[in-house]
Design a protein around this motif. Structure first.
Motif, PDB file in Angstrom:
ATOM      1  N   TYR A 125       0.801  -1.356  -0.012  1.00 38.37           N
ATOM      2  CA  TYR A 125      -0.167   0.085  -0.003  1.00 38.37           C
ATOM      3  C   TYR A 125       1.018   1.254  -0.058  1.00 38.37           C
ATOM      4  O   TYR A 125       0.621   2.259  -0.932  1.00 38.37           O
ATOM      5  N   ARG A 126       1.823   1.316   0.777  1.00 38.44           N
ATOM      6  CA  ARG A 126       2.531   2.362   0.911  1.00 38.44           C
ATOM      7  C   ARG A 126       3.835   2.548  -0.391  1.00 38.44           C
ATOM      8  O   ARG A 126       3.868   3.638  -0.798  1.00 38.44           O
ATOM      9  N   GLU A 127       3.908   1.614  -0.916  1.00 45.25           N
ATOM     10  CA  GLU A 127       4.806   1.408  -2.081  1.00 45.25           C
ATOM     11  C   GLU A 127       4.001   1.713  -3.308  1.00 45.25           C
ATOM     12  O   GLU A 127       4.396   2.808  -4.205  1.00 45.25           O
ATOM     13  N   VAL A 128       2.709   1.655  -3.494  1.00 44.69           N
ATOM     14  CA  VAL A 128       1.871   2.174  -4.356  1.00 44.69           C
ATOM     15  C   VAL A 128       1.607   3.577  -4.250  1.00 44.69           C
ATOM     16  O   VAL A 128       1.672   4.450  -5.291  1.00 44.69           O
TER      17      VAL A 128
ATOM     18  N   SER B 113       4.465   5.503  -5.453  1.00 42.06           N
ATOM     19  CA  SER B 113       4.608   5.199  -7.045  1.00 42.06           C
ATOM     20  C   SER B 113       3.693   6.381  -7.678  1.00 42.06           C
ATOM     21  O   SER B 113       4.239   6.535  -8.905  1.00 42.06           O
ATOM     22  N   LEU B 114       2.919   6.892  -7.236  1.00 45.64           N
ATOM     23  CA  LEU B 114       1.858   7.787  -7.592  1.00 45.64           C
ATOM     24  C   LEU B 114       2.224   9.081  -7.268  1.00 45.64           C
ATOM     25  O   LEU B 114       1.578  10.162  -7.553  1.00 45.64           O
ATOM     26  N   GLY B 115       3.355   9.224  -6.689  1.00 40.88           N
ATOM     27  CA  GLY B 115       3.941  10.548  -6.439  1.00 40.88           C
ATOM     28  C   GLY B 115       3.799  11.376  -5.032  1.00 40.88           C
ATOM     29  O   GLY B 115       3.674  12.222  -4.740  1.00 40.88           O
ATOM     30  N   ALA B 116       3.042  10.385  -3.943  1.00 40.29           N
ATOM     31  CA  ALA B 116       2.579  10.782  -2.769  1.00 40.29           C
ATOM     32  C   ALA B 116       3.709  11.256  -2.022  1.00 40.29           C
ATOM     33  O   ALA B 116       4.818  10.351  -2.001  1.00 40.29           O
TER      34      ALA B 116
ATOM     35  N   MET C 136       0.834   9.829   2.139  1.00 43.67           N
ATOM     36  CA  MET C 136       0.931   8.458   2.453  1.00 43.67           C
ATOM     37  C   MET C 136       0.213   7.839   3.567  1.00 43.67           C
ATOM     38  O   MET C 136      -0.772   7.358   3.694  1.00 43.67           O
ATOM     39  N   ILE C 137       0.939   8.695   4.675  1.00 39.73           N
ATOM     40  CA  ILE C 137       0.392   8.318   5.927  1.00 39.73           C
ATOM     41  C   ILE C 137      -1.151   8.855   6.146  1.00 39.73           C
ATOM     42  O   ILE C 137      -2.078   7.880   6.839  1.00 39.73           O
ATOM     43  N   ARG C 138      -1.494  10.184   5.627  1.00 42.19           N
ATOM     44  CA  ARG C 138      -2.805  10.605   5.941  1.00 42.19           C
ATOM     45  C   ARG C 138      -3.937  10.172   5.285  1.00 42.19           C
ATOM     46  O   ARG C 138      -5.067   9.968   5.535  1.00 42.19           O
ATOM     47  N   ARG C 139      -3.601   9.688   3.621  1.00 42.12           N
ATOM     48  CA  ARG C 139      -4.512   9.144   2.904  1.00 42.12           C
ATOM     49  C   ARG C 139      -4.720   7.633   2.854  1.00 42.12           C
ATOM     50  O   ARG C 139      -5.801   7.385   2.249  1.00 42.12           O
ATOM     51  N   VAL C 140      -3.473   6.874   3.244  1.00 45.91           N
ATOM     52  CA  VAL C 140      -3.471   5.586   2.951  1.00 45.91           C
ATOM     53  C   VAL C 140      -3.633   4.903   4.143  1.00 45.91           C
ATOM     54  O   VAL C 140      -4.204   3.896   4.665  1.00 45.91           O
ATOM     55  N   VAL C 141      -2.616   5.242   5.107  1.00 48.55           N
ATOM     56  CA  VAL C 141      -2.264   4.371   6.485  1.00 48.55           C
ATOM     57  C   VAL C 141      -3.328   4.605   7.435  1.00 48.55           C
ATOM     58  O   VAL C 141      -3.708   3.644   7.996  1.00 48.55           O
ATOM     59  N   LEU C 142      -3.487   5.890   7.868  1.00 49.26           N
ATOM     60  CA  LEU C 142      -4.284   6.154   8.647  1.00 49.26           C
ATOM     61  C   LEU C 142      -6.027   5.626   8.476  1.00 49.26           C
ATOM     62  O   LEU C 142      -6.607   5.230   9.517  1.00 49.26           O
ATOM     63  N   PRO C 143      -6.385   5.866   7.414  1.00 55.61           N
ATOM     64  CA  PRO C 143      -7.660   5.419   7.160  1.00 55.61           C
ATOM     65  C   PRO C 143      -7.808   3.693   7.316  1.00 55.61           C
ATOM     66  O   PRO C 143      -8.844   3.335   7.829  1.00 55.61           O
TER      67      PRO C 143
END
Length: 298
Positions: free
Chosen positions: A176-179, A182-185, A190-197
């Motif tokens: 999830y972090r790698e994707v 790769s999208l430029g985050a 990455m933490i706010r929009r992917v990890v925390l949710p």
């Protein structure tokens, strides 16, 4: 299934049955002795005549206010600590290892020690320092108050939130972090929009456990803010307050006539259990709603 497996199944099932029976006996005893005293007057009035009459509304209000303030203090601090240790700190950092060890040891410290720490640090050091710096030495914050009790309870429950949050972060796949990268985050995006949710369920689980412990602890608050009896509700951060757990302790040990206060004592314990269940249920519903939104992609 072999003989050993069947024996373990029977033993573990028997252990679960014993726990269920014990819990049923305790709750049944509280219900049997506590339901009769419950009334609107008991829930909405202040104690009267040495706790033999009146109600417990100030204690209900104080307990709810304490738990809310504690949650506001402990959740951001605990989540931020876990995010730093898992996402930012070097994986083999000796400092992070020492911090984790300290958090684990903190979880085993007796609650009364936190109460004494709250008196020494929050009241004597921070509170008296604020009084000297802002109020010319006048006693405002250098005394037991609900803010110091809440902060002391936040320290008590901090290990629970940190451990639960870090476990939730660890459970998120690295892909999830790698994707996201790769999208430029950026790392924070990455933490706010992917990890925390994705970790919201585990974070709220830690919050639920913190609320459960915070609403039932007595030792820390009896040193840092809880009062024997008050004619008014706490309306400011430097006010003292009544608390259900401490109120139970007072009625069972310091009332003039303990036998006369037994009906109110059982009813107060029942209200404390109901309030704790309600706070936990609210947190569980919030967690379920967040998980549902994540499954639906919204």
């Amino acid at each position: 299934m072999n003989v050993t497996g069947k024996a373990m199944q029977v033993l573990t099932g028997f252990a679960c049955l014993i726990i269920i029976i014990i819990v049923a006996i305790i709750i049944g005893n509280i219900l049997f002795h506590g339901v009769g005293k419950l009334s609107w007057e008991f829930l909405s009035e202040s104690p009267k005549e040495h706790f033999t009459k009146g109600g417990i509304f100030p204690a209900i209000f104080g307990t709810a206010a304490l738990v809310i303030l504690m949650t506001i203090a402990v959740i951001p601090l605990g989540v931020a600590t876990a995010i730093y240790m898992h996402e930012y700190a070097p994986k083999r950092s000796r400092v992070v290892h020492l911090v984790r060890l300290a958090i684990q040891n903190l979880a085993g410290v007796p609650a009364i020690v936190f109460g004494l720490f709250g008196v020494g640090f929050f009241i004597e050091f921070v509170g008296r320092g604020l009084d000297r710096g802002l109020y010319g030495g006048r006693l405002v914050y250098g005394q037991p108050a609900i803010i110091w009790a809440a902060l002391t309870m936040a320290l008590l429950t901090l290990p629970t939130v940190v451990v639960a949050t870090e476990e939730a972060l660890r459970a998120i796949p690295a892909s999830y972090r790698e994707v996201a990268y790769s999208l430029g985050a950026t790392k924070w995006q990455m933490i706010r929009r992917v990890v925390l949710p994705q970790a919201a369920g585990g974070i709220l689980t830690g919050g639920i456990l913190a609320v459960s412990r915070g609403s039932g602890e007595v030792a820390p608050v009896m040193f840092t803010g809880a009062a024997y009896s008050l004619p008014h509700l706490p309306t400011q951060l430097n006010d003292q307050f009544m608390e259900l757990g401490y109120h139970v302790y007072v009625m069972s040990t310091q009332a003039f006539d303990v036998e006369a206060t037994k009906p109110a004592l059982y009813s107060t314990v029942l209200v404390l259990l109901i309030l704790t269940f309600m706070l936990n249920f609210t947190a569980v519903m919030i967690r379920a709603r967040i998980r549902k939104k994540l499954r639906n992609g919204r």
